[in-house]
Structure formats: C-alpha cells, structure tokens
Enzyme design. Structure first.
Site, PDB file in Angstrom:
ATOM      1  N   GLU A  84      22.678  33.471  37.213  1.00  0.00           N
ATOM      2  CA  GLU A  84      23.734  33.789  36.255  1.00  0.00           C
ATOM      3  C   GLU A  84      23.644  35.235  35.760  1.00  0.00           C
ATOM      4  OE1 GLU A  84      23.679  30.863  33.084  1.00  0.00           O
ATOM      5  OE2 GLU A  84      24.328  29.254  34.434  1.00  0.00           O
ATOM      6  N   THR A 180      17.745  31.342  27.894  1.00  0.00           N
ATOM      7  CA  THR A 180      18.436  31.690  29.140  1.00  0.00           C
ATOM      8  C   THR A 180      19.280  32.951  28.979  1.00  0.00           C
ATOM      9  OG1 THR A 180      20.328  30.292  28.560  1.00  0.00           O
ATOM     10  CG2 THR A 180      18.588  29.283  29.912  1.00  0.00           C
ATOM     11  N   GLY A 196      18.873  24.845  23.227  1.00  0.00           N
ATOM     12  CA  GLY A 196      18.232  23.569  22.908  1.00  0.00           C
ATOM     13  C   GLY A 196      19.110  22.653  22.074  1.00  0.00           C
ATOM     14  N   THR A 258      22.473  26.838  18.198  1.00  0.00           N
ATOM     15  CA  THR A 258      21.660  27.810  18.915  1.00  0.00           C
ATOM     16  C   THR A 258      22.489  29.028  19.335  1.00  0.00           C
ATOM     17  OG1 THR A 258      22.033  26.568  20.942  1.00  0.00           O
ATOM     18  CG2 THR A 258      19.970  26.141  19.744  1.00  0.00           C
ATOM     19  N   ASP A 323      30.549  19.451  21.533  1.00  0.00           N
ATOM     20  CA  ASP A 323      29.800  20.495  22.246  1.00  0.00           C
ATOM     21  C   ASP A 323      30.655  21.750  22.413  1.00  0.00           C
ATOM     22  OD1 ASP A 323      27.772  21.816  23.579  1.00  0.00           O
ATOM     23  OD2 ASP A 323      28.128  20.826  25.498  1.00  0.00           O
ATOM     24  N   LYS A 350      34.541  27.648  24.081  1.00  0.00           N
ATOM     25  CA  LYS A 350      34.737  26.400  24.815  1.00  0.00           C
ATOM     26  C   LYS A 350      35.942  25.606  24.343  1.00  0.00           C
ATOM     27  CE  LYS A 350      30.031  24.967  26.167  1.00  0.00           C
ATOM     28  NZ  LYS A 350      29.027  23.892  25.872  1.00  0.00           N
ATOM     29  N   ASN A 411      33.326  28.897  29.745  1.00  0.00           N
ATOM     30  CA  ASN A 411      31.931  28.769  29.340  1.00  0.00           C
ATOM     31  C   ASN A 411      31.284  30.153  29.283  1.00  0.00           C
ATOM     32  OD1 ASN A 411      29.159  27.752  29.071  1.00  0.00           O
ATOM     33  ND2 ASN A 411      30.053  25.779  29.563  1.00  0.00           N
ATOM     34  N   HIS A 629      20.115  15.616  38.515  1.00  0.00           N
ATOM     35  CA  HIS A 629      20.228  15.052  39.862  1.00  0.00           C
ATOM     36  C   HIS A 629      21.654  14.647  40.201  1.00  0.00           C
ATOM     37  CE1 HIS A 629      16.008  15.093  41.056  1.00  0.00           C
ATOM     38  NE2 HIS A 629      15.718  14.825  39.789  1.00  0.00           N
ATOM     39  N   MET A 668       9.909  18.634  37.711  1.00  0.00           N
ATOM     40  CA  MET A 668      10.152  17.207  37.475  1.00  0.00           C
ATOM     41  C   MET A 668       8.976  16.649  36.673  1.00  0.00           C
ATOM     42  SD  MET A 668      11.896  14.439  37.841  1.00  0.00           S
ATOM     43  CE  MET A 668      11.466  12.722  37.517  1.00  0.00           C
TER      44      MET A 668
HETATM   45 CA    CA Z   1      25.636  22.585  24.066  1.00  0.00          CA
END
Ligand code: CA
Length: 699
Positions: A84, A180, A196, A258, A323, A350, A411, A629, A668
């Site tokens: 990204e 990130t 987070g 966040t 969200d 968003k 986004n 996944h 994992m």
């Molecule tokens: Ca979020």
C-alpha cells in the site's frame, strides 16, 4: 554568486530542477519540505507536498507522449502480502516500504538495491492486524527514513546506510495496537498514530522528536471514562467536552478512534489535521449505552503541531456505528467558492460524503454524497450534522444493510487533486454490508471485537446467486468537482478495491486497478490513454519523479489490504504473485511476464460432521478466520486457501496449527486462548464442507 542566483531561479521555476544534479543536494529540512512543489523531480512527502494533493508538475509524460510509456525496471519483494506504500524519491534515490514494515532504498534510475532494513516483526503480530500486514510508506527528514512498524514501534533509519538510528515503542504492546500508516515529519517532529479499532483499543496520535525519538506530545481521541484520572496528555483540556458525549464505561474496549491514516500539515494555519477512526466496538449501544456523539471518533481534528493542543474538530458521523472511519486521505487547497478564495480541506471518508471544510475554523462549507448512500437523508449545512435515516441505527434484532459500508465508499487509497481541471479523483466503490448486533456479545480480550454479527452476510453456494452478489460490488474512478459538489466523469472498474491516484501537469491521471492494470486517463475527460498489465492486483497509488531530465512513474503493485484479504470475489482470486516495485519511463520496453501456477486441488476429507458441529464451525470461521482466509473459506489468494490445504486432511495437523500455533512465525497464531479443540475441529468440519463444494461444483 552565480550559484545563489541559480538556486533562486530554481525555486521560482518549478521545472528547472528536473535536469538538475542530484549529487550535491541539500538536506531535506523544513524549508525544503515546505517548498516541495518547487522540486517536482522529487517526491519528498507522503502526499507529494504538505498539501497532499498528489499532483506533480512534471509534464514530459503527457497525453501525447504517454503512448510511449513502458516498463524500465522492477524489483520483486519476498512475499505476496499487500503493498500500500507511497514511495518517496529524494535526489535520485527511491525509498519505499513493503509488507511487514520492511524499508528499501533503490537507485531511482537503475533499480539497483542500495539497502534493505527489516524490523523483524514477529509473525504472530499479524493476528492484531485487521487489514493485512501492510505499510503505507516512509517519511524522510534530515538524512533519516522513518517507518511506523506493525508492532507499534516508530523507527528511524539512516538514509545512506539503512542502519537503525533509533526505535521507540509508541503503544502498549500487550494490547492489539498495530501501525500501518505513514509517519509525517512536521517542524522537527515525527507524527504517528495507530490501528486497532476492531480489537478494542483507545486511539491517539503522538509526536516524537525526529532526532532522538523522544515523545513530545500525545492527543487521545477518546476521553478517559467519567471519574478517571486525566492522562497528562495534550488532550487533557478537552476531556470534559469529550466525556459529555459518552455514556457508561467504554474502558474495556477502549472506544476506538484510531488515527491510522491521514495526518496532514496545514502551513496556512500552522495546524495539523488528523483523521480519526471508527468507534470500538462498532454498535453505539455496546460502547456508549446507545447515546452521544462519542467525540472524537469519526472526526477530523485540528491540533497545534508544537504542543498537540486542540484547535477545532469536525465530526462527519456522530455516534458512529458502521465502521465509518474519517481517517481517509485529506487534501488541502484554496478553492474559489462564491467568488471568495477559501482555504479548505477536502475529504471523501468511508461514509460516502465528499466534505469541503473551512480550515480556518473547521466549519462545513458543503457536502454531497459521491456514491449512493442510505444512512442519512442528507447533511444539514447549518449544523454540519447528518440527518439520520430512521432505520440506520441497528439495535435489538433489527438488521440494517448499509451502503456504503465499513469497506468505505472510499477507503485509504489516496485521491488526487488537479489544480488545472479543478477536479478531485476519487478511487470510489460500492460495497453493501448487513449490520446486526452480536447477541450476546462476549468480549474477547485482545481479539476481534466488532459487536456485529458479520455472519448475517451469507454468501450462497449457487453460482447464479454468487454472480448476482458480485455484480453489486462496484469500483470506480470518480472525477469530482469539489465546488459544484458533483461528478464530472467516471471510469468503471470490474469491481471494488482499486488503487490510489496520481495527477500530473501532463494532463494525466494515473490509477492501477484490482485486475492489475496500471492506467492513465485524460484528466479532463476520463478518456483512457495508456494501460499496462502488471499481472498483479494494484491498490497502492503511483508517484512520479525525475532524474537527469527523465521523468518516471513508480508504483508498488501487490494486492491485499482489508477488503483484499477477506473478499473472495476478486479478480485473479486464488493466485497472487509476489508484490513488486515497478518503474516506467518513456521509450522503455522491458520484457515482462508473470506465469500463473496451477492451483492445488480441493482436499476431500474422509469424515462426516454433525450439522450442529458444522454450524458452530461456520459461526466461528466467519467471525474469526474469514477476515484473512476469506469469507465462506474462499480465499482471495493472499493467505492460504484452506480448502486446498493438505493440513485440512489431518485432525492432528489442524490442531497443531490452529490450536498450538506451530505456524505463528508466518502470521498464523494458535487460538488456544479463544477456541477449544472441539471448536477447532468444528471449524475443520465447516472448511471440509466448503472444500467438498469446491471439489463438486468448482466454487
Ligand atoms: Ca475500522
């Protein structure tokens, strides 16, 4: 004397340093960052300049010459996780970050690797990352490269050698914080937030001394609970005002908020504009007794860059519960509105609305939806508040299918603003999501804690129904007139989750798409004028730079990120090549191909599970496993498709991985703290059922 004159002319004439020597360049200091627009040969900050317009004045590659654009060099990274990053280019060197917060420097002309820096993130940190182990890029200042590492460290690396200079832990690593986002350097301080919001954390943004890594100030976006001690932070002066918008006890899951992407320095008013994320958990009823605006979640905050002191805020989604982060990229500009020049910020968060906000005071100037939306009946321009649709706030057993959804009408993929066309180019999308309370809601400490039952978003087995759902998932490049608040043109992509945007003085807009095509469009009309098949899904934004009079386009190609990991219906699903940095120039034509390997067959398991077990496994899978996944065990191809995994065939091997965590170094973790061996075997039953479906019906 002559050299001083040359420098002055170069500052005045933006184009003259295109051919300039990169060898005796001055340090990248506040003055150089402030005047970045006078150095189009370099890309020195995340958004190109402090104003983050992602517009560059180079025009050697233009609507005429672009047909001769071809691949000059590329570098393949070590894995296929999402890319990204916005690379930086300083005086002939390109600095970028790849998955797992790794930092790389290359000769920007030849692609020769100069150094690599690996912060050696522990594999199990991947569990804390909602949206892939991505990184959105480095910052550069006074000979150092800064990276926010996935495990919460902020690290300074020597730009010449790639050696670590300092490293500061910016979060409580016992909690599920990650980083990130790209740091920004403002007036000698490195600003960084964290992620987070889906894991029960309390958001904040911090400023560290760029030389030493010492904390200078911190602003918490969510107040401490009523009656708690103040934090001793820059946000203390706003605790009472913020607390008045919260109810109950939000300490266990932190409240969210966040600061994971936009941090923009506004030189005009000497303030930093910070985008703030969603509430945690998602439903307001579980977070704040169903009451209040919950400041400062889903807001833009203006802070003093020296002290972190509050200046103003604008909250796009009061009492947020879908969200709807407001962390999305922020662009600064001066627009002529009603014949007055207005210093504004523009943002397409968003929630589907394009906001034009007065930077002097945070007052809303205008807002219109850039994609279809159903959670409001519009925005009240007097108060700046949304007029809520009556059914938008889901509670009890009610279900609300929201458009846009938590995937965002837009986004993190950066948009761009072209001052000549006056248009903002938005990587927009339509993805609906059904929201229903998770009842009863049990907090999983450190784990995924939405408070929403995403399993209601069932994906059918029938191919016709799958195709019908897929046809509702849309992605566009929308050219938006921010003054008229209306669309000028759009380009349709095959689906959502495409790349960020670059605008140039060559009359071009560049954008990559999920299918792997990097494309150039005429900035005025949207006509496609160039395309290159990277054969790798693209989500990152391209940049441009020049060395010795040659203009380049650079792009991090590598599919992934939140939607990219979880969504099964993406182009090239099942196969993802390793990510790569790709650099293009005029009259270049490097041979390029990516060979697709055969996919492993579905694993047929010789065991029959009771329906109750499979159902339990389905519930666990869709709330715990599917985010990485893939929903309904259909992987997008970035992490293993469990239906094709030999581990599925063996109950013992399955327990060793899922319960004991033998693959934790690869990301994992073992889930023994969250799931019993019986639950884990039920999940195997569900995945085995999905594998049988794949074996029999091919989907
Ligand atoms: Ca979020």
């Amino acid at each position: 004397m002559k050299s001083i004159v040359t420098v002055l002319v170069c500052v005045a004439l933006a184009a003259c340093d295109i051919a300039g020597s990169s060898k005796q360049a001055e340090p990248v200091d506040d003055r150089r960052l402030s005047q970045a627009q006078a150095e189009p040969a370099n890309w020195m900050t995340h958004g190109g300049t402090y104003r983050e317009q992602r517009y560059n004045q180079l025009d050697l590659i233009n609507t005429e010459s672009v047909e001769n654009l071809g691949l000059k060099w590329f570098y393949q990274f070590e894995d296929r996780r999402g890319l990204e990053a916005t690379p930086l280019v300083i005086d002939g060197v390109i600095y970028t970050t790849s998955a797992w917060s790794r930092v790389h420097a290359f000769d920007a002309t030849t692609g020769e690797p100069l150094w690599h820096y690996d912060p050696e993130i522990a594999g199990e940190v991947a569990f804390k990352a909602c949206c892939d182990v991505v990184n959105r890029g480095p910052a550069f200042y006074q000979g150092k490269v800064y990276v926010g590492a996935l495990d919460g460290r902020l690290i300074a690396v020597d730009a010449k050698t790639g050696k670590e200079v300092w490293s500061t832990v910016t979060v409580d690593q016992a909690k599920s914080y990650t980083i990130t986002g790209a740091p920004r350097v403002i007036k000698g301080k490195v600003l960084i937030g964290n992620s987070g919001g889906e894991y029960g954390v309390r958001g904040y943004v911090s400023a560290y001394d760029a030389e030493t890594g010492d904390l200078v100030w911190r602003f918490y976006t969510v107040p401490p609970i009523h009656g708690a001690e103040p934090d001793g932070a820059a946000s203390d002066s706003m605790i009472a005002a913020a607390q008045a918008t919260w109810a109950g006890d939000w300490s266990e899951l932190g409240g969210g908020g966040t600061v994971w992407d936009a941090i923009v320095y506004d030189e005009d008013f000497d303030q930093v504009l910070v985008g703030v994320g969603n509430g945690s958990p998602w439903p307001r009823s579980l977070r704040s007794e169903g009451q209040g605006d919950n400041l400062f979640i889903s807001s833009v905050l203006a802070l003093d860059p020296d002290t972190g002191k509050y200046k103003w805020h604008y909250q796009g989604t009061p009492g947020e519960e879908w969200d709807f982060t407001q962390t999305q990229p922020i662009i600064l500009a001066t627009l002529e509105i009603d014949k007055q020049p207005r210093k504004v910020m523009m943002q397409a968060p968003k929630n589907g609305f394009f906001y034009v906000i007065d930077r002097s005071n945070g007052k809303l100037i205008s807002a219109e939806n850039y994609v279809p939306q159903n959670w409001t009946t519009g925005i009240d321009l007097e108060t700046g508040r949304p007029k809520m649709a009556p059914d938008a706030r889901y509670s009890g057993d009610e279900l609300f299918v929201a458009l846009p959804s938590g995937h965002g009408g837009h986004n993190w993929q950066p948009m761009a603003y072209h001052p000549d066309t006056g248009l903002v180019y938005i990587p927009a999308q339509e993805i609906a999501l059904a929201y229903q309370l998770n009842q009863p809601f049990e907090v999983r400490v450190g784990g995924w804690n939405l408070g929403v039952d995403l399993a209601v978003n069932e994906i059918p087995d029938d191919q016709e129904q799958i195709d019908a759902i897929r046809s509702q998932l849309k992605g566009f490049l929308i050219a938006w007139d921010p003054i008229k608040q209306k669309e000028a043109w759009r380009v349709d992509h095959l689906g959502p989750w495409n790349g960020g945007v670059l605008a140039t003085a060559g009359g071009l807009v560049f954008q990559g798409n999920a299918s792997g095509y990097l494309q150039a469009f005429d900035a005025s009309t949207g006509r496609k004028v160039w395309s290159f098949d990277t054969k790798v899904g693209i989500i990152a934004p391209p940049i441009t730079y020049a060395v010795d009079g040659v203009q380049y386009i650079a792009l991090m190609a590598g599919y992934g990120g939140g939607y990219g990991l979880a969504a099964p219906f993406t182009e090239n699903a099942g196969f993802r090549p390793n990510g790569r940095l790709m650099v293009f120039a005029l009259n270049e034509e490097l041979d390029y191909d990516v060979v697709k390997p055969e996919l492993a067959p579905a694993v047929v398991v010789n065991k029959v599970w009771e329906k109750a077990g499979r159902d339990n496994g389905a519930q666990i899978y869709e709330t715990t496993c599917g985010l990485c996944h893939g929903a309904t065990a259909r992987s997008s191809g970035i992490v293993p498709d469990l239906r094709r995994s030999p581990i599925l065939a063996s109950a013992e091997a399955w327990q060793a991985v899922v319960h004991d965590g033998v693959l934790k170094d690869r990301g994992m973790i073992g889930f023994s703290a969250y799931l019993s061996p019986e639950d884990i075997e039920d999940v195997r039953g569900y995945v085995a059922e999905r594998a049988l479906q794949l074996h029999k019906h091919g989907n």
